[in-house]
Design a protein around this motif. Sequence first.
Motif, mmCIF file in Angstrom:
data_model
loop_
_atom_site.group_PDB
_atom_site.id
_atom_site.type_symbol
_atom_site.label_atom_id
_atom_site.label_comp_id
_atom_site.label_asym_id
_atom_site.label_seq_id
_atom_site.Cartn_x
_atom_site.Cartn_y
_atom_site.Cartn_z
ATOM 1 N N GLU A 19 13.640 -48.747 -31.384
ATOM 2 C CA GLU A 19 12.741 -47.598 -31.421
ATOM 3 C C GLU A 19 12.729 -46.949 -32.799
ATOM 4 O O GLU A 19 13.607 -47.168 -33.622
ATOM 5 C CB GLU A 19 13.164 -46.592 -30.351
ATOM 6 N N ASN A 20 11.681 -46.160 -33.033
ATOM 7 C CA ASN A 20 11.511 -45.424 -34.297
ATOM 8 C C ASN A 20 11.490 -46.359 -35.504
ATOM 9 O O ASN A 20 12.108 -46.092 -36.523
ATOM 10 C CB ASN A 20 12.595 -44.347 -34.445
ATOM 11 N N SER A 46 9.107 -50.336 -31.872
ATOM 12 C CA SER A 46 8.262 -49.239 -31.433
ATOM 13 C C SER A 46 8.260 -48.129 -32.468
ATOM 14 O O SER A 46 9.284 -47.860 -33.098
ATOM 15 C CB SER A 46 8.777 -48.699 -30.095
ATOM 16 N N GLY A 48 7.997 -44.947 -31.885
ATOM 17 C CA GLY A 48 8.809 -43.830 -31.400
ATOM 18 C C GLY A 48 9.676 -44.313 -30.261
ATOM 19 O O GLY A 48 9.993 -45.503 -30.159
ATOM 20 N N GLU A 49 10.030 -43.406 -29.378
ATOM 21 C CA GLU A 49 10.796 -43.789 -28.203
ATOM 22 C C GLU A 49 9.848 -44.372 -27.165
ATOM 23 O O GLU A 49 8.718 -43.930 -27.025
ATOM 24 C CB GLU A 49 11.546 -42.575 -27.647
ATOM 25 N N MET A 50 10.315 -45.379 -26.440
ATOM 26 C CA MET A 50 9.480 -46.071 -25.462
ATOM 27 C C MET A 50 9.723 -45.537 -24.059
ATOM 28 O O MET A 50 10.856 -45.335 -23.664
ATOM 29 C CB MET A 50 9.793 -47.571 -25.472
ATOM 30 N N ASP A 51 8.620 -45.353 -23.327
ATOM 31 C CA ASP A 51 8.750 -45.028 -21.915
ATOM 32 C C ASP A 51 8.865 -46.336 -21.129
ATOM 33 O O ASP A 51 8.772 -47.432 -21.706
ATOM 34 C CB ASP A 51 7.567 -44.178 -21.434
ATOM 35 N N LYS A 55 8.004 -50.345 -22.133
ATOM 36 C CA LYS A 55 9.060 -51.359 -22.060
ATOM 37 C C LYS A 55 8.644 -52.498 -21.128
ATOM 38 O O LYS A 55 8.876 -53.674 -21.427
ATOM 39 C CB LYS A 55 10.377 -50.738 -21.590
#
Length: 144
Positions: A19-20, A46, A48-51, A55
């Motif tokens: 992420e990020n 990704s 940013g952060e993945m939901d 995913k």
Amino acid sequence: SFVLCGVERMKNWKPIFIENSKIPVWLSHLAPLNIGAITIFFLVFSRGEMDEVTKRHETIHFQQTLELLVIGMIGIYVWDYLVGAWKYRNDWEGQNNPRGYPYASGANKAYFRIRAEQEAYGNELDEDYLATRPRFSWITKYSV
């Protein structure tokens, strides 16, 4: 029997999520869309952060890559995109993508019509999909 057992076990394999990352940002300059996350081999990068939906979407791509190996996946993905870019070059205005947003161009529609993307977008909300996902079916179930 041994090979089938191994293939079935691969259904539980997950990629490594990073992420990020700046990789989707850089690749967006080359793509007909703004990339939020991308699967490259066994890694998912990704912005940013993945939901969980993202995913799941990217894990579907990872499973597709396991089925066709890297070269096969790249070949079908690029072929589908090129066919779609030609096919939809004048057939995209006033239409929406699977998430309900208007297509930005024929190339943008071509991306969403890639068979691998159709499977991922069509099943990303189904929490049970990865456990029940039929192997290789996306190649024949969907069409550009």
